[in-house]
Design a protein around this motif. Sequence first.
Motif, PDB file in Angstrom:
ATOM      1  N   GLU A 149      25.802  21.298  52.046  1.00 24.94           N
ATOM      2  CA  GLU A 149      26.095  22.431  51.142  1.00 24.94           C
ATOM      3  C   GLU A 149      27.453  22.263  50.451  1.00 24.94           C
ATOM      4  O   GLU A 149      27.760  22.954  49.491  1.00 24.94           O
ATOM      5  N   GLU A 150      28.265  21.321  50.955  1.00 23.09           N
ATOM      6  CA  GLU A 150      29.579  21.091  50.330  1.00 23.09           C
ATOM      7  C   GLU A 150      29.566  19.917  49.359  1.00 23.09           C
ATOM      8  O   GLU A 150      30.579  19.609  48.741  1.00 23.09           O
ATOM      9  N   GLN A 151      28.431  19.243  49.232  1.00 19.56           N
ATOM     10  CA  GLN A 151      28.389  18.066  48.362  1.00 19.56           C
ATOM     11  C   GLN A 151      28.426  18.468  46.889  1.00 19.56           C
ATOM     12  O   GLN A 151      27.739  19.405  46.482  1.00 19.56           O
ATOM     13  N   ASP A 152      29.264  17.736  46.091  1.00 15.66           N
ATOM     14  CA  ASP A 152      29.293  18.014  44.656  1.00 15.66           C
ATOM     15  C   ASP A 152      28.173  17.219  43.968  1.00 15.66           C
ATOM     16  O   ASP A 152      27.403  16.519  44.615  1.00 15.66           O
ATOM     17  N   ARG A 153      28.127  17.328  42.622  1.00 14.52           N
ATOM     18  CA  ARG A 153      27.007  16.738  41.868  1.00 14.52           C
ATOM     19  C   ARG A 153      26.902  15.223  42.093  1.00 14.52           C
ATOM     20  O   ARG A 153      25.801  14.667  42.115  1.00 14.52           O
ATOM     21  N   ILE A 154      28.037  14.554  42.261  1.00 18.55           N
ATOM     22  CA  ILE A 154      28.012  13.098  42.438  1.00 18.55           C
ATOM     23  C   ILE A 154      27.624  12.760  43.888  1.00 18.55           C
ATOM     24  O   ILE A 154      26.804  11.873  44.141  1.00 18.55           O
ATOM     25  N   GLU A 155      28.200  13.496  44.824  1.00 21.44           N
ATOM     26  CA  GLU A 155      27.901  13.214  46.240  1.00 21.44           C
ATOM     27  C   GLU A 155      26.419  13.454  46.547  1.00 21.44           C
ATOM     28  O   GLU A 155      25.870  12.853  47.458  1.00 21.44           O
ATOM     29  N   MET A 156      25.789  14.359  45.781  1.00 19.16           N
ATOM     30  CA  MET A 156      24.373  14.673  45.993  1.00 19.16           C
ATOM     31  C   MET A 156      23.425  13.528  45.617  1.00 19.16           C
ATOM     32  O   MET A 156      22.247  13.567  45.955  1.00 19.16           O
ATOM     33  N   GLU A 157      23.949  12.542  44.899  1.00 17.79           N
ATOM     34  CA  GLU A 157      23.095  11.425  44.457  1.00 17.79           C
ATOM     35  C   GLU A 157      22.490  10.680  45.657  1.00 17.79           C
ATOM     36  O   GLU A 157      23.025  10.733  46.753  1.00 17.79           O
ATOM     37  N   ASN A 158      21.376   9.958  45.397  1.00 14.17           N
ATOM     38  CA  ASN A 158      20.659   9.307  46.506  1.00 14.17           C
ATOM     39  C   ASN A 158      21.398   8.066  47.053  1.00 14.17           C
ATOM     40  O   ASN A 158      22.401   7.622  46.507  1.00 14.17           O
ATOM     41  N   ALA A 159      20.842   7.544  48.144  1.00 14.81           N
ATOM     42  CA  ALA A 159      21.480   6.420  48.849  1.00 14.81           C
ATOM     43  C   ALA A 159      21.595   5.179  47.964  1.00 14.81           C
ATOM     44  O   ALA A 159      22.601   4.457  48.031  1.00 14.81           O
ATOM     45  N   GLU A 160      20.598   4.943  47.097  1.00 17.16           N
ATOM     46  CA  GLU A 160      20.636   3.749  46.229  1.00 17.16           C
ATOM     47  C   GLU A 160      21.832   3.832  45.278  1.00 17.16           C
ATOM     48  O   GLU A 160      22.507   2.847  45.025  1.00 17.16           O
ATOM     49  N   PHE A 161      22.072   5.013  44.750  1.00 17.56           N
ATOM     50  CA  PHE A 161      23.227   5.203  43.855  1.00 17.56           C
ATOM     51  C   PHE A 161      24.514   4.831  44.599  1.00 17.56           C
ATOM     52  O   PHE A 161      25.333   4.050  44.107  1.00 17.56           O
ATOM     53  N   HIS A 162      24.667   5.356  45.809  1.00 18.42           N
ATOM     54  CA  HIS A 162      25.908   5.110  46.560  1.00 18.42           C
ATOM     55  C   HIS A 162      26.029   3.636  46.981  1.00 18.42           C
ATOM     56  O   HIS A 162      27.136   3.116  47.087  1.00 18.42           O
ATOM     57  N   GLU A 163      24.889   2.976  47.185  1.00 19.03           N
ATOM     58  CA  GLU A 163      24.909   1.536  47.475  1.00 19.03           C
ATOM     59  C   GLU A 163      25.427   0.762  46.263  1.00 19.03           C
ATOM     60  O   GLU A 163      26.220  -0.161  46.392  1.00 19.03           O
ATOM     61  N   ARG A 164      24.940   1.127  45.081  1.00 21.71           N
ATOM     62  CA  ARG A 164      25.385   0.435  43.848  1.00 21.71           C
ATOM     63  C   ARG A 164      26.879   0.651  43.636  1.00 21.71           C
ATOM     64  O   ARG A 164      27.603  -0.252  43.233  1.00 21.71           O
ATOM     65  N   VAL A 165      27.346   1.867  43.917  1.00 21.97           N
ATOM     66  CA  VAL A 165      28.780   2.167  43.782  1.00 21.97           C
ATOM     67  C   VAL A 165      29.580   1.224  44.693  1.00 21.97           C
ATOM     68  O   VAL A 165      30.571   0.616  44.274  1.00 21.97           O
ATOM     69  N   PHE A 166      29.106   1.091  45.921  1.00 16.51           N
ATOM     70  CA  PHE A 166      29.820   0.252  46.890  1.00 16.51           C
ATOM     71  C   PHE A 166      29.845  -1.209  46.430  1.00 16.51           C
ATOM     72  O   PHE A 166      30.871  -1.881  46.526  1.00 16.51           O
ATOM     73  N   GLN A 167      28.698  -1.670  45.910  1.00 12.18           N
ATOM     74  CA  GLN A 167      28.646  -3.048  45.386  1.00 12.18           C
ATOM     75  C   GLN A 167      29.646  -3.208  44.247  1.00 12.18           C
ATOM     76  O   GLN A 167      30.303  -4.233  44.115  1.00 12.18           O
ATOM     77  N   GLY A 168      29.740  -2.184  43.417  1.00 12.38           N
ATOM     78  CA  GLY A 168      30.697  -2.206  42.304  1.00 12.38           C
ATOM     79  C   GLY A 168      32.117  -2.377  42.811  1.00 12.38           C
ATOM     80  O   GLY A 168      32.890  -3.193  42.294  1.00 12.38           O
ATOM     81  N   TYR A 169      32.449  -1.625  43.855  1.00 12.36           N
ATOM     82  CA  TYR A 169      33.785  -1.742  44.442  1.00 12.36           C
ATOM     83  C   TYR A 169      34.025  -3.168  44.957  1.00 12.36           C
ATOM     84  O   TYR A 169      35.114  -3.721  44.795  1.00 12.36           O
ATOM     85  N   GLU A 170      33.002  -3.735  45.590  1.00 12.35           N
ATOM     86  CA  GLU A 170      33.178  -5.093  46.128  1.00 12.35           C
ATOM     87  C   GLU A 170      33.391  -6.109  45.006  1.00 12.35           C
ATOM     88  O   GLU A 170      34.172  -7.045  45.138  1.00 12.35           O
ATOM     89  N   GLU A 171      32.701  -5.905  43.891  1.00 12.63           N
ATOM     90  CA  GLU A 171      32.897  -6.791  42.729  1.00 12.63           C
ATOM     91  C   GLU A 171      34.329  -6.656  42.198  1.00 12.63           C
ATOM     92  O   GLU A 171      34.968  -7.635  41.850  1.00 12.63           O
ATOM     93  N   LEU A 172      34.805  -5.429  42.142  1.00 12.41           N
ATOM     94  CA  LEU A 172      36.167  -5.195  41.645  1.00 12.41           C
ATOM     95  C   LEU A 172      37.197  -5.877  42.544  1.00 12.41           C
ATOM     96  O   LEU A 172      38.180  -6.441  42.071  1.00 12.41           O
ATOM     97  N   GLU A 173      36.934  -5.809  43.845  1.00  8.74           N
ATOM     98  CA  GLU A 173      37.849  -6.439  44.810  1.00  8.74           C
ATOM     99  C   GLU A 173      37.939  -7.947  44.549  1.00  8.74           C
ATOM    100  O   GLU A 173      39.031  -8.533  44.617  1.00  8.74           O
ATOM    101  N   LEU A 174      36.813  -8.561  44.217  1.00  9.13           N
ATOM    102  CA  LEU A 174      36.803  -9.996  43.918  1.00  9.13           C
ATOM    103  C   LEU A 174      37.494 -10.283  42.581  1.00  9.13           C
ATOM    104  O   LEU A 174      38.186 -11.287  42.428  1.00  9.13           O
TER     105      LEU A 174
END
Length: 206
Positions: A149-174
């Motif tokens: 109930e505390e999740q905002d519009r972005i946090e409400m997104e599905n697991a695949e979305f959050h996986e892609r975000v994480f992959q994006g972060y890993e690419e940025l780190e490289l």
Amino acid sequence: MRRGLFITIEGPDGSGKSTQIQEITEFFRKRGEPVIVTREPGGTPISEKIREIILDRNHREMDPVTETLLYAASRAQHVAEVIRPALEDGSHVVCDRFIDSSIAYQGYGRGLGDCVSIINAYAVRDCVPDLTFLMKLDPGIGKSRIKKEEQDRIEMENAEFHERVFQGYEELELQFPDRIVGIDAGREVEAIREEILQRIERLLQR
Ligand code: TYD
């Protein structure tokens, strides 16, 4: 006058950014050096209003391009009104999320790609972080720490979305190994704190 350090903290929602931000702030205060803490989206009255529009759970129809431009607009105001003046004034700035969040969430999560970097380069100009800590934690674990109930519009997104975000972060780190420091955020708070403060000390010695 010596310009302050610009430090940003990135990572999935629920990865423990806030705790470490407090530790970093405390570190500078103990050294007697001026520091301000701020966050994105937000950090100025105008940017906080934009934040409300972006994160409103009722705005389901928001187009990804609109979302990207709103984050960038909020950021442009934040840089102009708070971040740049503080750094020029010799204060350190610790910011909860910055440009890398847009590249990870809108570029990778929403799939908008390179245009996100271009839009944001215009928003921030030469105001780029000196050091970025990327709190690396499985996005599923991060999300499970936030009540539904505390999740905002972005946090409400599905697991695949959050996986892609994480992959994006890993690419940025490289892509930016000199600026972005990946932190294993699954450890004890104290161990994470030690690692982060050591990196900051190293930067201060330079
Ligand atoms: P945040 O303030 O970290 O959330 P909370 O205060 O609830 O922990 O960020 C709000 C959300 O906005 C978060 O899910 C990440 C997202 N976000 C983007 O999608 N793009 C951006 O450029 C930024 C700064 C945040």
